[in-house]
Scaffold this motif. Structure first.
Motif, PDB file in Angstrom:
ATOM      1  N   THR A   1      -1.842 -11.778  -5.316  1.00 29.86           N
ATOM      2  CA  THR A   1      -0.795 -10.839  -5.197  1.00 29.86           C
ATOM      3  C   THR A   1      -1.035  -9.299  -5.648  1.00 29.86           C
ATOM      4  O   THR A   1      -0.417  -8.416  -4.966  1.00 29.86           O
ATOM      5  CB  THR A   1       0.542 -11.458  -5.891  1.00 29.86           C
ATOM      6  OG1 THR A   1       0.624 -12.789  -5.470  1.00 29.86           O
ATOM      7  CG2 THR A   1       1.925 -10.645  -5.561  1.00 29.86           C
ATOM      8  N   ARG A   2      -1.889  -9.408  -6.780  1.00 30.42           N
ATOM      9  CA  ARG A   2      -2.129  -7.859  -7.131  1.00 30.42           C
ATOM     10  C   ARG A   2      -2.715  -7.036  -6.337  1.00 30.42           C
ATOM     11  O   ARG A   2      -2.770  -6.019  -6.074  1.00 30.42           O
ATOM     12  CB  ARG A   2      -3.094  -8.016  -8.467  1.00 30.42           C
ATOM     13  CG  ARG A   2      -4.103  -8.385  -8.435  1.00 30.42           C
ATOM     14  CD  ARG A   2      -4.893  -8.255  -9.754  1.00 30.42           C
ATOM     15  NE  ARG A   2      -6.413  -8.512  -9.607  1.00 30.42           N
ATOM     16  CZ  ARG A   2      -6.903  -9.702  -9.997  1.00 30.42           C
ATOM     17  NH1 ARG A   2      -5.798 -10.560 -10.209  1.00 30.42           N
ATOM     18  NH2 ARG A   2      -8.116  -9.916  -9.902  1.00 30.42           N
TER      19      ARG A   2
ATOM     20  N   GLY B   1      -0.006  -2.517  -5.864  1.00 32.22           N
ATOM     21  CA  GLY B   1      -1.145  -1.729  -6.552  1.00 32.22           C
ATOM     22  C   GLY B   1      -0.428  -1.813  -8.051  1.00 32.22           C
ATOM     23  O   GLY B   1       0.631  -2.160  -8.383  1.00 32.22           O
ATOM     24  N   GLU B   2      -1.292  -1.291  -9.004  1.00 37.11           N
ATOM     25  CA  GLU B   2      -0.708  -1.364 -10.397  1.00 37.11           C
ATOM     26  C   GLU B   2       0.110  -0.193 -10.372  1.00 37.11           C
ATOM     27  O   GLU B   2       0.033   1.055  -9.663  1.00 37.11           O
ATOM     28  CB  GLU B   2      -2.043  -1.103 -11.421  1.00 37.11           C
ATOM     29  CG  GLU B   2      -2.887  -2.146 -11.528  1.00 37.11           C
ATOM     30  CD  GLU B   2      -2.289  -3.383 -12.120  1.00 37.11           C
ATOM     31  OE1 GLU B   2      -1.358  -3.414 -12.969  1.00 37.11           O
ATOM     32  OE2 GLU B   2      -2.604  -4.484 -11.535  1.00 37.11           O
TER      33      GLU B   2
ATOM     34  N   VAL C   1       2.349   1.326  -5.138  1.00 35.43           N
ATOM     35  CA  VAL C   1       1.918   1.113  -3.683  1.00 35.43           C
ATOM     36  C   VAL C   1       1.787  -0.245  -3.313  1.00 35.43           C
ATOM     37  O   VAL C   1       1.510  -1.278  -3.992  1.00 35.43           O
ATOM     38  CB  VAL C   1       0.690   1.969  -3.477  1.00 35.43           C
ATOM     39  CG1 VAL C   1       0.823   3.278  -3.970  1.00 35.43           C
ATOM     40  CG2 VAL C   1      -0.589   1.230  -4.226  1.00 35.43           C
ATOM     41  N   ALA C   2       2.099  -0.527  -1.963  1.00 31.91           N
ATOM     42  CA  ALA C   2       2.124  -1.805  -1.359  1.00 31.91           C
ATOM     43  C   ALA C   2       1.166  -1.603   0.009  1.00 31.91           C
ATOM     44  O   ALA C   2       1.262  -0.663   0.576  1.00 31.91           O
ATOM     45  CB  ALA C   2       3.292  -2.337  -0.819  1.00 31.91           C
ATOM     46  N   SER C   3       0.427  -2.549   0.148  1.00 31.76           N
ATOM     47  CA  SER C   3      -0.481  -2.864   1.142  1.00 31.76           C
ATOM     48  C   SER C   3      -0.427  -4.328   2.011  1.00 31.76           C
ATOM     49  O   SER C   3       0.169  -5.132   1.548  1.00 31.76           O
ATOM     50  CB  SER C   3      -1.949  -2.799   1.016  1.00 31.76           C
ATOM     51  OG  SER C   3      -2.200  -1.551   0.299  1.00 31.76           O
ATOM     52  N   SER C   4      -0.617  -4.011   3.396  1.00 32.13           N
ATOM     53  CA  SER C   4      -0.675  -5.338   4.131  1.00 32.13           C
ATOM     54  C   SER C   4      -1.986  -5.636   4.105  1.00 32.13           C
ATOM     55  O   SER C   4      -3.056  -4.901   4.535  1.00 32.13           O
ATOM     56  CB  SER C   4      -0.291  -4.930   5.294  1.00 32.13           C
ATOM     57  OG  SER C   4      -0.187  -6.114   6.369  1.00 32.13           O
TER      58      SER C   4
ATOM     59  N   VAL D   1       1.392   0.260   3.573  1.00 34.68           N
ATOM     60  CA  VAL D   1       2.646  -0.019   4.184  1.00 34.68           C
ATOM     61  C   VAL D   1       3.699   0.883   3.606  1.00 34.68           C
ATOM     62  O   VAL D   1       4.763   1.166   4.299  1.00 34.68           O
ATOM     63  CB  VAL D   1       3.124  -1.335   4.157  1.00 34.68           C
ATOM     64  CG1 VAL D   1       2.012  -2.030   5.316  1.00 34.68           C
ATOM     65  CG2 VAL D   1       3.098  -2.100   3.004  1.00 34.68           C
ATOM     66  N   GLY D   2       3.623   1.364   2.431  1.00 35.14           N
ATOM     67  CA  GLY D   2       4.577   2.298   1.807  1.00 35.14           C
ATOM     68  C   GLY D   2       4.380   1.959   0.144  1.00 35.14           C
ATOM     69  O   GLY D   2       3.399   1.610  -0.585  1.00 35.14           O
ATOM     70  N   ALA D   3       5.365   2.477  -0.394  1.00 35.38           N
ATOM     71  CA  ALA D   3       5.468   2.536  -1.974  1.00 35.38           C
ATOM     72  C   ALA D   3       6.923   2.494  -2.421  1.00 35.38           C
ATOM     73  O   ALA D   3       7.762   2.828  -1.732  1.00 35.38           O
ATOM     74  CB  ALA D   3       4.909   3.659  -2.553  1.00 35.38           C
ATOM     75  N   TYR D   4       7.060   1.544  -3.491  1.00 30.20           N
ATOM     76  CA  TYR D   4       8.396   1.513  -4.199  1.00 30.20           C
ATOM     77  C   TYR D   4       8.336   2.507  -5.228  1.00 30.20           C
ATOM     78  O   TYR D   4       7.339   2.966  -5.786  1.00 30.20           O
ATOM     79  CB  TYR D   4       8.486   0.256  -5.006  1.00 30.20           C
ATOM     80  CG  TYR D   4       8.780  -0.861  -3.909  1.00 30.20           C
ATOM     81  CD1 TYR D   4      10.173  -0.915  -3.572  1.00 30.20           C
ATOM     82  CD2 TYR D   4       7.804  -1.795  -3.902  1.00 30.20           C
ATOM     83  CE1 TYR D   4      10.212  -2.252  -2.683  1.00 30.20           C
ATOM     84  CE2 TYR D   4       8.003  -2.896  -3.040  1.00 30.20           C
ATOM     85  CZ  TYR D   4       9.263  -3.145  -2.548  1.00 30.20           C
ATOM     86  OH  TYR D   4       9.599  -4.040  -1.525  1.00 30.20           O
TER      87      TYR D   4
END
Length: 119
Positions: A16-17, A21-22, A33-36, A66-69
């Motif tokens: 999952t990591r 991203g951290e 950050v998030a990636s597919s 794909v985006g970021a929180y």
């Protein structure tokens, strides 16, 4: 290295990591950050008529943002990543399809009109 060992090592890296991203913080704003992530692999072995054997395998990994929180002032929001090249390609395909449709419609209307002097 045997094929099953290769696949086991590759699977160990997919956790999952890798998708998220951290978290990092800058000026009181936390960003995650998030990636597919997509993977694929395969392998096999074989033996020829002389009794010789061989094996092989391969593994592929692809990732795209794909985006970021974003966490700011205790509020969480999602900021999607925009793939400008994909957006432009989609809009271009829609424009071409609309042009073909308009051309076809104009030809059909022209053929349906009575010729000059006909009633």
């Amino acid at each position: 290295m045997k094929v099953d060992e290769l696949i086991a090592k590759a699977k160990d890296g997919l956790e999952t990591r890798m998708v998220y991203g951290e978290p990092y913080e800058v000026d009181g704003v936390t960003v995650i950050v998030a990636s597919s992530v997509g993977t694929g692999g395969g392998g096999g072995d074989g033996r020829d008529e002389n009794g010789r054997s061989g094996e092989g395998g391969g593994f592929g990994l692809s990732a795209k943002p794909v985006g970021a929180y974003v966490i700011k002032d205790g509020k969480l929001r999602w900021e999607p990543a925009v793939d400008v090249n994909r957006l432009l390609a989609t809009l271009g395909a829609i424009a071409v399809a609309a042009l073909f449709a308009a051309t076809r419609l104009a030809k059909l209307k022209y053929r349906a009109q009575p010729a000059a002097g006909e009633s």
